[in-house]
Scaffold this active site. Structure first.
Site, PDB file in Angstrom:
ATOM      1  N   HIS A   7     -52.293 -42.736  25.254  1.00  0.00           N
ATOM      2  CA  HIS A   7     -52.169 -42.055  24.308  1.00  0.00           C
ATOM      3  C   HIS A   7     -53.997 -41.768  23.905  1.00  0.00           C
ATOM      4  CE1 HIS A   7     -51.042 -40.423  20.253  1.00  0.00           C
ATOM      5  NE2 HIS A   7     -52.230 -40.795  19.858  1.00  0.00           N
ATOM      6  N   ASP A  20     -44.863 -43.424  19.694  1.00  0.00           N
ATOM      7  CA  ASP A  20     -46.347 -43.689  19.384  1.00  0.00           C
ATOM      8  C   ASP A  20     -47.086 -44.852  18.553  1.00  0.00           C
ATOM      9  OD1 ASP A  20     -46.931 -41.449  20.773  1.00  0.00           O
ATOM     10  OD2 ASP A  20     -47.928 -40.515  19.407  1.00  0.00           O
ATOM     11  N   ASN A  24     -47.432 -46.252  27.428  1.00  0.00           N
ATOM     12  CA  ASN A  24     -47.098 -44.943  27.414  1.00  0.00           C
ATOM     13  C   ASN A  24     -49.171 -44.894  26.731  1.00  0.00           C
ATOM     14  OD1 ASN A  24     -46.800 -42.206  26.481  1.00  0.00           O
ATOM     15  ND2 ASN A  24     -46.932 -43.090  24.784  1.00  0.00           N
ATOM     16  N   ASP A  53     -41.885 -48.701  22.035  1.00  0.00           N
ATOM     17  CA  ASP A  53     -40.560 -48.760  21.137  1.00  0.00           C
ATOM     18  C   ASP A  53     -39.906 -47.486  20.872  1.00  0.00           C
ATOM     19  OD1 ASP A  53     -41.553 -47.862  18.541  1.00  0.00           O
ATOM     20  OD2 ASP A  53     -42.437 -49.856  17.920  1.00  0.00           O
ATOM     21  N   ALA A  54     -38.729 -47.491  19.062  1.00  0.00           N
ATOM     22  CA  ALA A  54     -37.792 -46.522  19.065  1.00  0.00           C
ATOM     23  C   ALA A  54     -38.680 -45.181  18.084  1.00  0.00           C
ATOM     24  CB  ALA A  54     -36.915 -47.413  18.090  1.00  0.00           C
ATOM     25  N   ARG A  57     -42.517 -35.315  26.303  1.00  0.00           N
ATOM     26  CA  ARG A  57     -41.615 -35.639  25.372  1.00  0.00           C
ATOM     27  C   ARG A  57     -40.636 -37.282  25.215  1.00  0.00           C
ATOM     28  NH1 ARG A  57     -40.486 -30.640  25.211  1.00  0.00           N
ATOM     29  NH2 ARG A  57     -40.918 -28.952  27.112  1.00  0.00           N
TER      30      ARG A  57
HETATM   31  C1  GRF Z   1     -53.364 -37.422  27.762  1.00  0.00           C
HETATM   32  O1  GRF Z   1     -54.935 -37.086  27.489  1.00  0.00           O
HETATM   33  C2  GRF Z   1     -52.749 -38.404  28.140  1.00  0.00           C
HETATM   34  O2  GRF Z   1     -53.052 -39.154  26.791  1.00  0.00           O
HETATM   35  C3  GRF Z   1     -51.816 -37.531  26.661  1.00  0.00           C
HETATM   36  O3  GRF Z   1     -51.553 -37.063  27.969  1.00  0.00           O
HETATM   37  C4  GRF Z   1     -52.722 -36.910  28.584  1.00  0.00           C
HETATM   38  C5  GRF Z   1     -52.279 -35.976  29.640  1.00  0.00           C
HETATM   39  O4  GRF Z   1     -52.843 -35.834  30.773  1.00  0.00           O
HETATM   40  N1  GRF Z   1     -50.606 -38.209  25.931  1.00  0.00           N
HETATM   41  P1  GRF Z   1     -52.644 -35.988  32.399  1.00  0.00           P
HETATM   42  O5  GRF Z   1     -51.771 -35.048  32.628  1.00  0.00           O
HETATM   43  O6  GRF Z   1     -52.513 -37.149  32.751  1.00  0.00           O
HETATM   44  O7  GRF Z   1     -53.883 -35.126  33.069  1.00  0.00           O
END
Ligand code: GRF
Length: 202
Positions: free
Chosen positions: A109, A145, A107, A141-142, A91
């Site tokens: 990614h 990603d 976060n 940030d705002a 979210r």
């Molecule tokens: C990961 O690949 C993360 O980079 C992305 O969502 C996935 C989450 O995997 N944002 P998990 O729930 O930690 O297994």
């Protein structure tokens, strides 16, 4: 550093944080709450198995994003968390979260940002035909990603990769990179200057 970990899915990154917290006496971060946007996900089972308090703040739809964000922040603060770790949290929080946890939201990614932002980073990288992708850990940030990058690691794409095989290798990297970044944040080793994050020596 007291941390609330936000999850939406399998929680393998949450597990990596739990395992690091258990194994490394110098981790410096304590997971004080696991906050999910839905019931019935594996991440909540992992929290329970680790004896961690968990909370569900159900996603109410994009029209009520501000209300959702406030509820997430209130929940984290109720547990006296000073930082949020988005570990597979699907979210987007509104600006209020950044104001309430400035340079304190991290976060992970599954791509080398700024390439392939969004919810389908692995699929998008494969579809684009890149030979190298990777993992980014960044401050939130705002923009989605987009925040200052804490750490990145490249992962080569093999000719026979599909989304599942590549995701597996990316996950393995995430499970190293995310706890490392959280540890550095906990130890006050991350200095943010505009877009640049400098790691100060231990
Ligand atoms: C990961 O690949 C993360 O980079 C992305 O969502 C996935 C989450 O995997 N944002 P998990 O729930 O930690 O297994």
């Amino acid at each position: 550093m007291r941390v609330a970990v936000l999850v939406s899915g399998s929680g393998s990154n949450l597990q990596a944080l739990i395992d690091t917290m258990d194994a490394d006496p110098h981790f410096g971060a304590e997971i004080v709450a696991v906050i999910a946007d839905r019931e019935g996900i594996r991440a909540l089972d992992r929290a329970a198995a680790a004896g961690l308090p968990s909370e569900v703040v159900t996603w109410p739809g994009a029209a009520r994003r501000d209300e959702f964000t406030a509820a997430i922040c209130d929940t984290a603060e109720r547990h006296d968390a000073g930082a949020l770790v988005l570990a597979g949290f699907m979210r987007i929080l509104s600006r209020e979260a950044i104001a309430r946890f400035p340079d304190r939201i991290v976060n992970v990614h599954p791509a080398l940002l700024p390439a392939f932002p969004g919810a389908h980073a692995v699929r998008d990288a494969l579809a684009h035909g890149v030979k190298v992708t990777g993992v980014t850990v960044h401050f939130v940030d705002a923009e989605v990603d987009n925040g200052p990058i804490i750490s990145q690691q490249a992962v080569s794409i093999r000719p026979d990769d599909d989304e599942a095989s590549l995701s597996d290798r990316l996950h393995a990297v995430e499970h190293e990179l995310l706890p490392g970044a959280v540890k550095a944040l906990a130890h006050g080793r991350l200095a943010v200057d505009g877009r640049r994050v400098t790691w100060t020596p231990e």
